[in-house]
Scaffold this motif. Structure first.
Motif, PDB file in Angstrom:
ATOM      1  N   THR A  94       0.803   4.125  -2.915  1.00  0.00           N
ATOM      2  CA  THR A  94       0.375   5.474  -2.542  1.00  0.00           C
ATOM      3  C   THR A  94       1.541   6.437  -2.378  1.00  0.00           C
ATOM      4  O   THR A  94       1.372   7.519  -1.815  1.00  0.00           O
ATOM      5  CB  THR A  94      -0.425   5.433  -1.230  1.00  0.00           C
ATOM      6  N   THR A 125       0.827  -1.206   0.000  1.00  0.00           N
ATOM      7  CA  THR A 125       0.000   0.000   0.000  1.00  0.00           C
ATOM      8  C   THR A 125       0.858   1.252   0.000  1.00  0.00           C
ATOM      9  O   THR A 125       0.557   2.235  -0.685  1.00  0.00           O
ATOM     10  CB  THR A 125      -0.934   0.011   1.228  1.00  0.00           C
ATOM     11  N   PHE A 152      -8.452  12.500  -5.900  1.00  0.00           N
ATOM     12  CA  PHE A 152      -7.493  11.413  -6.057  1.00  0.00           C
ATOM     13  C   PHE A 152      -7.643  10.810  -7.455  1.00  0.00           C
ATOM     14  O   PHE A 152      -8.688  10.941  -8.088  1.00  0.00           O
ATOM     15  CB  PHE A 152      -7.730  10.308  -5.015  1.00  0.00           C
ATOM     16  N   THR A 195      -1.667   5.421  -7.547  1.00  0.00           N
ATOM     17  CA  THR A 195      -2.652   6.375  -7.044  1.00  0.00           C
ATOM     18  C   THR A 195      -1.936   7.447  -6.238  1.00  0.00           C
ATOM     19  O   THR A 195      -0.800   7.248  -5.786  1.00  0.00           O
ATOM     20  CB  THR A 195      -3.704   5.678  -6.162  1.00  0.00           C
ATOM     21  N   ASN A 196      -2.580   8.581  -6.083  1.00  0.00           N
ATOM     22  CA  ASN A 196      -2.028   9.642  -5.245  1.00  0.00           C
ATOM     23  C   ASN A 196      -2.805   9.772  -3.940  1.00  0.00           C
ATOM     24  O   ASN A 196      -2.720  10.802  -3.268  1.00  0.00           O
ATOM     25  CB  ASN A 196      -2.036  10.977  -6.004  1.00  0.00           C
ATOM     26  N   MET A 197      -3.555   8.750  -3.577  1.00  0.00           N
ATOM     27  CA  MET A 197      -4.273   8.767  -2.299  1.00  0.00           C
ATOM     28  C   MET A 197      -3.303   8.350  -1.194  1.00  0.00           C
ATOM     29  O   MET A 197      -2.786   7.232  -1.215  1.00  0.00           O
ATOM     30  CB  MET A 197      -5.485   7.822  -2.327  1.00  0.00           C
ATOM     31  N   VAL A 228      -6.243   5.933   2.958  1.00  0.00           N
ATOM     32  CA  VAL A 228      -6.697   4.573   2.665  1.00  0.00           C
ATOM     33  C   VAL A 228      -7.063   3.848   3.954  1.00  0.00           C
ATOM     34  O   VAL A 228      -8.143   3.250   4.073  1.00  0.00           O
ATOM     35  CB  VAL A 228      -5.612   3.785   1.905  1.00  0.00           C
ATOM     36  N   ILE A 231      -1.537   6.909   2.127  1.00  0.00           N
ATOM     37  CA  ILE A 231      -1.849   5.677   2.839  1.00  0.00           C
ATOM     38  C   ILE A 231      -2.721   5.942   4.059  1.00  0.00           C
ATOM     39  O   ILE A 231      -3.579   5.128   4.420  1.00  0.00           O
ATOM     40  CB  ILE A 231      -0.557   4.934   3.242  1.00  0.00           C
TER      41      ILE A 231
END
Length: 592
Positions: free
Chosen positions: A99, A95, A309, A419-421, A426, A423
């Protein structure tokens, strides 16, 4: 020696191992922070109680067979706890990679020749004429020029600049030059529009240009606030960090409190300003060749909505994710055959599906998501198919039977998703959903009131007009209204309205950019085809995929990224990925 033979010693050792395994699991759960605190505390309490029971049983007088059951149980628990801790650690590591705020992107740049030219490698370009672009992609032509010159494999190469790729490919096919330097995205686009590009040209070498991308997502608290995710599906397989045309463009508006997702599929041929090319109009799909961040900016301009995002996928992502889930369940609306993930239309490579409910594998799911020619409304029905595939994947992921596949899915995501979300976002979202389980609902808004037209595009030039989709302004307004509705959950303690202006707070379609909408006068955009550019013996092909864009007037100064640097990981000379130089490989020609 007597100690080693002691039953109490081994029982104590087993108890210590249990405490160690339990502590490691708690540490991993705490580090990842995806589990709600109350569940973490419950796990700690259960582990502590079990440890106390196991320790007390060391000194208690119980039957030997009960002790043996305890020992076997401790061993099994230690194995299970350690396995769970390692799995959680691997998922956390994956993850964090997905990210990461800073990622590396690549642009593939080809050296292309005619198949009958006798030029099989860079060394064969000595005393030859090579065309490079002087327009949007000037930086890529200059990059390859430096690489070829520095390698000293070819001597006395003449480099000549041309404004756009359509002129360059025409000169190559007309034998006015010996080779051209062209990006992969542009080469694929021209291959879909001009038949001879596929049949008569091939790649002798590919270079990669590296760039560092810093993409920070929104700071919204996505447990409670409505947020947006833009899913971009790039054509092609392999490295997710390679920039390419964006064939799937889906905006998700997510309301976590209502557990609702609004899906908006934007046609790939939508005629929108391309931020990387001075906001001159282009096909939406072509914005992806300048990076996913460029496509995100184009979407933000289109809807006037911040994209919080993004999630970047490609053909390989879809295939491997669906296969890892043992397929997805889809109701196929009609019989059809589609090219495979390598764009091959060879009879043995075609993927054919029959009408009806069925479970399909990854390659079939990709073919269904890409197919459009059997539908009356073509691209619009394909958008609906892509939404069905997305919902089917989500449904399979949430199935309890697929819990054990999390690590495998995360491994795929590490390699084939970006993705640029952050961690933290998330884990906060997962934690909240675990603590507040609810049934999610999906609905969609269709952008189906526009129409197609033949216009010049910023990426290909005025010499080769392409089929574009003119969006309807009212459709865009409907998306903006829905976004506002999902953002502004009614709070009756502060509810108020102005009777004199009921639409005072309504947000309208942006007029800040040079949009061309369905119904607008397109005469100023109509391109005159230069007969010298498209040869009579090089007919425009009826594409199996929509015909790709062309570049209208090119900017006098190219758009370049200041943070870009060059690397050549594969080429011993510091160049990039290199194709087999021994023979001109026509199979490398990009299939439409």
């Amino acid at each position: 020696m007597k100690l080693l033979k002691s039953r109490k010693f081994w029982d104590a050792l087993l108890a210590v191992l249990f405490v160690a395994a339990g502590s490691y699991l708690v540490y991993r759960l705490y580090a990842f922070r995806f589990l709600p605190d109350k569940y973490l505390y419950m796990i700690i309490l259960i582990l502590v109680l079990l440890a106390l029971i196991f320790i007390l049983m060391i000194f208690a007088k119980v039957k030997e067979w009960i002790q043996w059951i305890k020992r076997v149980l401790i061993v099994l628990l230690c194995i299970g706890l350690t396995f769970a801790a390692v799995t959680i650690g691997n998922v956390e590591s994956s993850t964090r990679k997905i990210t990461a705020a800073e990622t590396i992107g690549y642009t593939n740049i080809h050296v292309v020749v005619r198949n009958d030219s006798g030029i099989d490698a860079i060394a064969d370009l000595s005393d030859k004429k090579v065309l490079i672009q002087d327009g949007n992609d000037k930086e890529y032509g200059e990059y390859v020029k430096k690489k070829i010159t520095a390698s000293k494999k070819a001597k006395d190469v003449t480099f000549e600049e041309k404004l756009d790729y359509s002129t360059m490919i025409s000169d190559l096919l007309n034998e006015k030059c010996d080779a051209i330097v062209i990006t992969d995205a542009a080469y694929q686009t021209l291959g879909q529009s001009i038949a001879a590009v596929k049949s008569d040209t091939g790649i002798i070498q590919t270079y990669k240009k590296k760039k560092t991308i810093t993409a920070n997502g929104s700071e919204k608290d996505i447990r409670y606030e409505t947020f947006t995710i833009f899913i971009t599906g790039n054509e092609g397989t392999g490295d997710i960090n390679t920039d390419n045309n964006s064939d799937v463009n889906m905006l998700l508006i997510v309301n976590p409190l209502a557990a609702h997702v609004e899906m908006i599929s934007i046609p790939r041929d939508s005629f929108v300003p391309n931020p990387a090319l001075g906001n001159r109009n282009d096909k939406l799909t072509h914005t992806g060749s300048s990076g996913s961040e460029n496509t995100v900016t184009a979407i933000e301009q289109l809807f006037g909505i911040d994209v919080d995002f993004y999630l970047k996928l490609n053909f390989s992502s879809v295939i491997e994710i669906v296969d890892a889930l043992d397929g997805i369940d889809i109701d196929i609306p009609l019989d059809f055959c589609e090219q495979d993930e390598n764009r091959s239309f060879a009879q043995e490579d075609l993927i054919c599906l029959s009408k009806g409910e069925q479970r399909i594998d990854g390659r079939e799911a990709l073919a269904y998501a890409r197919h459009r020619h059997s539908y009356v409304d073509q691209d619009l029905s394909r958008n609906q198919a892509q939404q069905r595939v997305f919902q089917a994947i989500v449904k399979r992921m949430l199935h309890i039977g697929n819990v054990g596949k999390i690590e495998k899915l995360m491994d795929i995501a590490t390699r084939l998703c970006a993705t640029n979300m952050p961690i933290e976002q998330v884990t906060n979202f997962i934690s909240y959903q675990l603590d507040h389980p609810q049934e999610w609902t999906f609905s969609s808004i269709s952008l189906n009131n526009g129409y197609s037209d033949m216009l010049a595009t910023a990426s290909m030039g005025s010499a080769l007009p392409l089929s574009v989709y003119l969006l309807n302004k009212d459709d865009i307004q409907a998306v903006i209204d829905r976004y506002q509705e999902l953002c502004e959950l009614m709070n009756f303690s502060t509810f108020a309205f102005d009777l004199n202006n009921l639409e005072k707070d309504r947000v309208y379609v942006s007029s800040d950019y040079n949009f061309l909408w369905a119904g607008d006068n397109t005469s100023q955009w109509e391109a005159v085809v230069n007969e010298e550019t498209i040869l009579p013996d090089t007919p425009t092909q009826t594409p199996s995929e929509p015909s790709e864009p062309t570049t209208p007037t090119q900017p006098s100064e190219p758009s370049t990224g200041g943070n870009e640097e060059t690397t050549t990981p594969s080429d011993p000379d510091g160049g990039n990925t290199e194709t087999d130089p021994s023979t001109p490989d026509t199979s490398q020609t990009v299939q439409p």
